[in-house]
Design a protein around this motif. Structure first.
Motif, short mmCIF file in Angstrom:
data_model
loop_
_atom_site.label_atom_id
_atom_site.label_comp_id
_atom_site.label_asym_id
_atom_site.label_seq_id
_atom_site.Cartn_x
_atom_site.Cartn_y
_atom_site.Cartn_z
N VAL A 38 0.86 -1.17 0.00
CA VAL A 38 0.00 0.00 0.00
C VAL A 38 0.90 1.22 0.00
N LEU A 39 0.76 2.04 -1.02
CA LEU A 39 1.46 3.32 -1.07
C LEU A 39 0.53 4.34 -0.42
N LEU A 40 0.98 4.96 0.64
CA LEU A 40 0.15 5.87 1.44
C LEU A 40 0.66 7.29 1.36
N HIS A 41 -0.22 8.20 0.99
CA HIS A 41 0.09 9.64 1.06
C HIS A 41 -0.94 10.29 1.96
N VAL A 42 -0.48 11.17 2.85
CA VAL A 42 -1.39 11.87 3.74
C VAL A 42 -1.22 13.37 3.53
N THR A 43 -2.34 14.04 3.27
CA THR A 43 -2.36 15.49 3.15
C THR A 43 -2.78 16.07 4.49
N ASP A 44 -2.03 17.03 4.96
CA ASP A 44 -2.34 17.69 6.24
C ASP A 44 -3.66 18.42 6.12
N HIS A 45 -4.58 18.13 7.00
CA HIS A 45 -5.91 18.75 6.97
C HIS A 45 -5.87 20.24 7.28
N GLU A 46 -4.80 20.71 7.87
CA GLU A 46 -4.70 22.11 8.26
C GLU A 46 -4.59 23.07 7.07
N VAL A 47 -4.07 22.60 5.95
CA VAL A 47 -3.85 23.50 4.81
C VAL A 47 -5.16 24.09 4.32
N GLY A 74 -5.71 14.35 7.00
CA GLY A 74 -5.85 14.42 8.45
C GLY A 74 -4.54 14.82 9.09
N ARG A 75 -4.40 14.50 10.36
CA ARG A 75 -3.12 14.73 11.05
C ARG A 75 -2.17 13.67 10.52
N ILE A 76 -1.15 14.10 9.86
CA ILE A 76 -0.29 13.19 9.10
C ILE A 76 0.19 12.02 9.93
N GLU A 77 0.81 12.30 11.07
CA GLU A 77 1.40 11.23 11.86
C GLU A 77 0.37 10.22 12.35
N ARG A 78 -0.81 10.69 12.69
CA ARG A 78 -1.86 9.78 13.18
C ARG A 78 -2.46 8.95 12.04
N GLU A 79 -2.58 9.54 10.87
CA GLU A 79 -3.09 8.81 9.71
C GLU A 79 -2.11 7.71 9.29
N VAL A 80 -0.82 7.99 9.35
CA VAL A 80 0.17 6.97 8.98
C VAL A 80 0.11 5.82 9.98
N VAL A 81 0.06 6.12 11.27
CA VAL A 81 -0.02 5.06 12.28
C VAL A 81 -1.30 4.25 12.09
#
Length: 166
Positions: A30-39, A94-101
């Motif tokens: 699974v290739l995972l990309h997370v966009t920060d929701h804050e932007v 979402g919050r990048i670090e939490r989404e990755v975990v």
């Protein structure tokens, strides 16, 4: 074997190369990309606070979210091309670090690149998000350097020890 590969701007090629080199050919990747929701939220808040809510079609928050989603799709497509084998492309916001975990829950391996100081060995080679991910991952983590690994001579000095009294 289920493998999650964190695809982040600037470090993703090293992660994809590590997946190719260190996982079996039949691994479910699974290739995972997370966009920060804050932007997008920040752009929307600025618009609402400064310009009011009378013209939602002018809200830059939605435009920022669309641009971020398109960028994530392009990055994931490039990563999939580099990987050169079947994979799932997963884009989250979402919050990048939490989404990755969260995405690594149930995986057999998570591949992460160092994103801090790339000139020295040591803890500062991890930025805040990757430090959180490494500390909280629910599976083994393969931590890779995104470029040439610094030499052993960059290892930080040990802390001073007080004199030993007997």
């Amino acid at each position: 074997m289920a493998v999650v590969v964190w695809i982040a701007e600037g470090t993703w090629p090293a992660c994809v190369d590590a997946a190719r080199a260190h996982t079996p050919a039949d691994a479910e990747i699974v290739l995972l990309h997370v966009t920060d929701h804050e932007v997008a939220a920040t752009a929307h808040a600025a618009f609402a606070g400064l310009l009011g809510r009378g013209h939602p079609e002018r809200d830059p928050g939605a435009r920022m979210a669309n641009l971020a989603a398109a960028s994530a799709r392009r990055l994931l497509a490039a990563a999939a091309d580099r990987l050169g084998r079947p994979c799932v492309q997963l884009a989250r916001t979402g919050r990048i670090e939490r989404e990755v975990v969260a995405a690594a829950d149930g995986a057999d391996l998570l591949i992460v690149a160092r994103d801090g100081d790339r000139t020295h060995l040591g803890p500062r080679s991890l930025g805040p998000a990757s430090r959180f991910v490494v500390d909280h991952a629910p599976c083994p983590v393969l931590l890779v350097w995104p470029a040439t690994t610094p030499g052993i001579d960059t290892l930080p000095s040990p802390p001073p020890h007080p004199p030993h009294h007997e």
